[in-house]
Write an enzyme that holds these catalytic residues in place. Structure first.
Site, PDB file in Angstrom:
ATOM      1  N   HIS A  19      57.393  33.699  -2.856  1.00 54.45           N
ATOM      2  CA  HIS A  19      56.343  33.524  -1.382  1.00 54.45           C
ATOM      3  C   HIS A  19      55.913  33.589  -0.949  1.00 54.45           C
ATOM      4  O   HIS A  19      56.459  35.352  -1.011  1.00 54.45           O
ATOM      5  CB  HIS A  19      57.289  31.796  -0.130  1.00 54.45           C
ATOM      6  CG  HIS A  19      58.492  31.252  -0.612  1.00 54.45           C
ATOM      7  ND1 HIS A  19      59.084  30.907  -1.892  1.00 54.45           N
ATOM      8  CD2 HIS A  19      57.797  29.834  -0.536  1.00 54.45           C
ATOM      9  CE1 HIS A  19      59.679  29.878  -2.119  1.00 54.45           C
ATOM     10  NE2 HIS A  19      58.526  29.287  -1.013  1.00 54.45           N
ATOM     11  N   ASP A  76      54.132  30.739  -2.939  1.00 52.93           N
ATOM     12  CA  ASP A  76      53.402  29.729  -1.892  1.00 52.93           C
ATOM     13  C   ASP A  76      53.121  29.659  -0.050  1.00 52.93           C
ATOM     14  O   ASP A  76      53.449  31.331   0.391  1.00 52.93           O
ATOM     15  CB  ASP A  76      54.479  28.234  -1.991  1.00 52.93           C
ATOM     16  CG  ASP A  76      54.942  28.001  -3.800  1.00 52.93           C
ATOM     17  OD1 ASP A  76      54.128  28.209  -4.287  1.00 52.93           O
ATOM     18  OD2 ASP A  76      56.084  26.726  -3.520  1.00 52.93           O
TER      19      ASP A  76
END
Ligand SMILES: *[C@@H]1O[C@H](CO)[C@@H](O)[C@H](O)[C@H]1NC(C)=O
Length: 412
Positions: free
Chosen positions: A196, A44
């Protein structure tokens, strides 16, 4: 948040390739994979400076990753380096999904603000890649009915996860690696894992660790769409030429929303389509008695009260045999749900289909191993008398997890 949808094998090549569904599946919330042996690693908050390297690591390993991107978060997606990296990862075959424009918590926004957060990200993808995303991961994983229905109206399913490395929540790399080890030690059928792209140690340490670990255990590292057996995009068209209007100036800052001097964009972005429109995610599941792969759980008709019975599977899939898992509902014909007739709890109560109603406990099911259990009861979907003859009605019965209660799913 694990919704344990277990696919008990049997995804034959011919079925896996035959995405010829006869209806448009309702966009939905996915918090786990479907296909056995698949692991989807998802990243992300980019695009940021580690995107290209993470993309390369997966490519070198013959693996695929998924990136849920923001437009204006750690960097502006219209920075020329970011444009180039996004095109690079997409061309390498990794999946790209929306994480909304500015990473604001959608549950704190008004309807026009939610639409704007989705619009601006879709516009960037339409411009840079010429795609319409089919998946949106809500920032923080936070959503409500309004977010879900706005996403659905825009043709997007919500993408959650079932394992979180905590790499952006202060976990050390050792703690995040321990999450990967937990996945393996749990001998999961599949996993949908959150990381991430914006963490240096995720790129340098977690990605090589995860690729090596999961491949050494025989898992396939695939995109989120692949682990679900669906399309990653609603449509693939052509990218646009960059203009000075490609800028983050005058758009919501990271964490912020439109309003005041920033007009909320509530429409849909211009999309240049000269090629195939692949349509939204086909997600039908065919449910077979484990004893007989050629037989399918079938709705006798599409009206309320229609019986649920066993029939020969119709080649290429059929609307009367294509079930969609949506939360704890098993849907068919878009609006009907597998339903315990009158909610009667007695063994032998027959199953029917009925218009889906949220909160109706007669329509709530869970997958447990190869059993399909009636949530809140100790009853299971049961093949009456164990017969696979066409027309045999399906009932509920106290869970024994015996052969009459074993079901296998294949993806249409
Ligand atoms: C962090 O790491 C620990 C230990 O591996 C794990 O239990 C936890 O789920 C991780 N994630 C978060 C968000 O803390």
């Amino acid at each position: 948040m694990t919704f344990g949808l277990v696919l008990a094998g049997l995804v034959t090549a011919s079925i896996a390739q035959g995405h010829h569904l006869e209806y448009r599946a309702t966009p939905q919330v996915y918090d786990s994979c479907i296909n056995a042996n698949d692991i989807a690693l998802t990243f992300d908050d980019g695009p940021y400076i580690y995107l290209r390297d993470i993309s390369d690591q997966f490519t070198r390993a013959g693996a695929k990753a998924t990136f849920f991107m923001n437009g204006n978060n750690w960097d502006c997606i219209y920075n020329p380096d970011r444009i180039s990296d996004v095109k690079y990862a997409f061309a390498a075959g990794h999946m790209i999904g929306s994480h909304t424009w500015s990473h604001a918590d959608l549950t704190s926004l008004s309807t026009p603000q939610i639409q704007d957060a989705m619009f601006r990200m879709e516009e960037a993808f339409s411009r840079i890649l010429g795609i319409k995303p089919a998946f949106m991961r809500p920032p923080f994983g936070d959503y409500n009915n309004n977010v879900q229905s706005i996403a659905a109206a825009r043709g997007q399913s919500l993408a959650l996860w079932d394992w979180d490395t905590g790499d952006a929540d202060g976990n050390t790399t050792a703690q995040s690696e321990a999450v990967y080890n937990d996945v393996v030690n749990a001998k999961v059928k599949n996993a949908l894992i959150l990381e991430h792209e914006t963490e240096e140690t995720t790129d340098s340490t977690l990605v090589p660790y995860a690729i090596n670990l999961f491949q050494s255990k025989g898992y396939n590292l695939v995109t989120m769409a692949q682990c679900l057996g669906v399309d990653p995009y609603q449509a693939i068209g052509v990218p646009q030429q960059q203009t000075p209007s490609w800028t983050c100036d005058g758009t919501p800052d990271p964490g912020a929303a439109c309003g005041g001097s920033i007009t909320c964009e509530t429409g849909t972005p211009t999309f240049s389509s000269t090629t195939t429109v692949t349509g939204p995610t086909p997600t039908a599941t065919y449910i077979h008695p484990t004893a007989s792969a050629s037989k399918c759980l079938t709705a006798a008709s599409n009206t309320d009260g229609a019986a649920v019975e066993i029939e020969d599977c119709i080649s290429g899939g059929s609307t009367s045999q294509g079930w969609t898992i949506s939360g704890s509902n098993l849907k068919i014909f878009g609006t009907k749900c597998l339903d315990v007739t009158n909610g009667a709890t007695a063994d032998g109560t027959k199953l029917q289909i009925w218009t889906c109603a949220s909160g109706n406990t007669n329509q709530m099911w869970a997958f447990s191993g190869s059993a399909i259990t009636w949530t809140g009861h100790s009853s299971c979907v049961d093949l009456t008398d164990g017969s696979t003859a066409n027309g045999n009605l399906i009932q509920i019965w106290t869970c024994t997890f015996g052969p009459n209660q074993q079901w296998t799913q294949t993806i249409g």
